[in-house]
Design a protein around this motif. Structure first.
Motif, PDB file in Angstrom:
ATOM      1  N   VAL A 239       0.835  -1.207   0.000  1.00  0.00           N
ATOM      2  CA  VAL A 239       0.000   0.000   0.000  1.00  0.00           C
ATOM      3  C   VAL A 239       0.870   1.257   0.000  1.00  0.00           C
ATOM      4  CG1 VAL A 239      -1.671   1.343   1.336  1.00  0.00           C
ATOM      5  CG2 VAL A 239      -1.967  -1.121   1.107  1.00  0.00           C
ATOM      6  N   THR A 240       1.927   1.241   0.809  1.00  0.00           N
ATOM      7  CA  THR A 240       2.844   2.387   0.856  1.00  0.00           C
ATOM      8  C   THR A 240       3.465   2.634  -0.507  1.00  0.00           C
ATOM      9  OG1 THR A 240       3.377   2.054   3.196  1.00  0.00           O
ATOM     10  CG2 THR A 240       4.979   3.265   1.879  1.00  0.00           C
ATOM     11  N   TYR A 241       3.876   1.549  -1.157  1.00  0.00           N
ATOM     12  CA  TYR A 241       4.486   1.696  -2.482  1.00  0.00           C
ATOM     13  C   TYR A 241       3.509   2.327  -3.466  1.00  0.00           C
ATOM     14  CZ  TYR A 241       5.941   0.774  -7.153  1.00  0.00           C
ATOM     15  OH  TYR A 241       6.242   0.949  -8.479  1.00  0.00           O
ATOM     16  N   ARG A 242       2.279   1.814  -3.495  1.00  0.00           N
ATOM     17  CA  ARG A 242       1.298   2.327  -4.458  1.00  0.00           C
ATOM     18  C   ARG A 242       1.041   3.822  -4.237  1.00  0.00           C
ATOM     19  NH1 ARG A 242      -0.428   1.236  -9.336  1.00  0.00           N
ATOM     20  NH2 ARG A 242      -1.121  -0.896  -8.894  1.00  0.00           N
ATOM     21  N   LEU A 243       0.884   4.240  -2.997  1.00  0.00           N
ATOM     22  CA  LEU A 243       0.601   5.641  -2.694  1.00  0.00           C
ATOM     23  C   LEU A 243       1.780   6.552  -3.037  1.00  0.00           C
ATOM     24  CD1 LEU A 243      -1.268   5.260   0.731  1.00  0.00           C
ATOM     25  CD2 LEU A 243      -2.284   5.769  -1.504  1.00  0.00           C
ATOM     26  N   LEU A 244       2.990   6.122  -2.658  1.00  0.00           N
ATOM     27  CA  LEU A 244       4.160   6.965  -2.887  1.00  0.00           C
ATOM     28  C   LEU A 244       4.595   6.955  -4.345  1.00  0.00           C
ATOM     29  CD1 LEU A 244       6.286   6.281   0.323  1.00  0.00           C
ATOM     30  CD2 LEU A 244       4.675   8.140  -0.154  1.00  0.00           C
TER      31      LEU A 244
ATOM     32  N   ASP B 253       2.540   6.792  -6.869  1.00  0.00           N
ATOM     33  CA  ASP B 253       1.631   7.757  -7.494  1.00  0.00           C
ATOM     34  C   ASP B 253       2.115   9.178  -7.225  1.00  0.00           C
ATOM     35  OD1 ASP B 253      -0.062   5.894  -8.591  1.00  0.00           O
ATOM     36  OD2 ASP B 253      -1.475   5.908  -6.914  1.00  0.00           O
ATOM     37  N   ARG B 254       2.570   9.398  -5.996  1.00  0.00           N
ATOM     38  CA  ARG B 254       3.057  10.723  -5.620  1.00  0.00           C
ATOM     39  C   ARG B 254       4.250  11.141  -6.476  1.00  0.00           C
ATOM     40  NH1 ARG B 254       1.973  15.500  -2.673  1.00  0.00           N
ATOM     41  NH2 ARG B 254       3.984  16.525  -2.408  1.00  0.00           N
TER      42      ARG B 254
ATOM     43  N   CYS C 134       9.114   1.516   1.983  1.00  0.00           N
ATOM     44  CA  CYS C 134       8.316   0.282   2.052  1.00  0.00           C
ATOM     45  C   CYS C 134       9.001  -0.762   2.931  1.00  0.00           C
ATOM     46  CB  CYS C 134       8.108  -0.283   0.655  1.00  0.00           C
ATOM     47  SG  CYS C 134       7.228   0.823  -0.466  1.00  0.00           S
TER      48      CYS C 134
ATOM     49  N   GLN D 282       4.648   0.706 -12.403  1.00  0.00           N
ATOM     50  CA  GLN D 282       4.149   0.387 -11.067  1.00  0.00           C
ATOM     51  C   GLN D 282       3.688  -1.063 -10.977  1.00  0.00           C
ATOM     52  OE1 GLN D 282       1.545   2.899  -8.826  1.00  0.00           O
ATOM     53  NE2 GLN D 282       2.090   4.745  -9.963  1.00  0.00           N
TER      54      GLN D 282
END
Length: 263
Positions: free
Chosen positions: A26-31, A33-34, A128, A42
């Motif tokens: 989840v951290t990877y997906r959010l960051l 995108d950032r 992550c 991704q």
């Protein structure tokens, strides 16, 4: 601390490992995108991460079995072997890099997007790793492994397997890792780089000294006064310098190329 099964085959250690894996993804997906990474890259990294998490766990068990050779009088793999973080980190990272560059070459071509964005990936990846490791250490606390010496201090935590209060090294390390995660989160939100070498150096130093507080035996090395984890920590700190220099020169070359194109 609480190693009992909640459901058949499932205890708090297993649950925390699952929380660790999900938190990293989840951290990877959010960051990611950032930082503006494209969906195709991704998705490659997410597939790669899942494979590396699974493979890394088996490497963690394998490394522990090697550490246990002296204790067991030979190489032995069973349900009681245990696992070691460094084994998982080394094995998982090796597997991740292999899949990343082989699959990336197929998907993006030589020198493609996966190469150009590699240090963006590692910048996010460091965050992550530390969030997952932090939850993993809480799992160790529940399992009663990786503990410190017996103590009567107020901060001691009772361990069933020992029958006494011990220094909760696992909890201290979890707090350190969560603090490191907060630092990386701020750095990523501010578009700062070099998180991977910072992680390697900071955790290597931390792990070297926190080993003196641990009392669970994890094998020996050819250097009598260093544990396997301390020796690996030294290599990790030295490696952080090499990674920092590599990232520095790659970024410098990319900036020079961009400047020349804009001129």
């Amino acid at each position: 601390m609480y190693p009992n099964e909640i459901l058949p085959g499932i205890d708090l250690y297993v649950i925390m490992l699952c929380v660790a894996a999900v938190s990293a993804i989840v951290t990877y997906r959010l960051l990611a995108d950032r930082r503006g990474l494209r969906a195709k890259l991704q998705n490659l990294c997410l597939f790669d991460a899942v494979a590396s998490i699974v493979g890394g766990y088996y490497f963690a068990v394998l490394f522990q079995a090697v550490y246990n050779i002296e204790k067991n009088g030979g190489f032995k793999l069973d349900a009681n072997t245990g696992a070691t973080f460094y084994g998982g980190l080394i094995g998982g990272a090796t597997l991740f890099l292999s899949i990343y560059f082989i699959a990336g070459r197929i998907m993006f071509g030589k020198g493609g997007e996966h190469v150009k964005e590699f240090f963006t990936i590692t910048n996010v990846g460091a965050a992550c790793v530390v969030i997952a490791h932090g939850f993993g250490r809480i799992g160790c606390l529940f399992a009663g492994c990786c503990h410190g010496a017996v103590t009567d201090a107020w901060y001691g935590i009772y361990m069933r397997g020992i029958g006494q209060k011990v220094v909760p090294v696992q909890l201290f390390e979890a707090l350190f890792l969560f603090g490191l995660f907060a630092l990386f989160l701020v750095r990523i939100l501010k578009n700062k780089n070099y998180n991977l070498p910072i992680y390697m150096c900071a955790y290597g130093i931390w792990r070297f000294f926190i080993e003196y507080a641990r009392t669970d035996y994890r094998g020996s090395t050819f250097i009598s006064f260093l544990t396997p984890s301390q020796l690996t920590a030294i290599l990790m700190v030295v490696g952080s310098v090499a990674v920092f220099l590599l990232e520095y020169f790659v970024r410098k070359k990319a900036d020079e190329k961009q400047s020349a194109e804009e001129a």
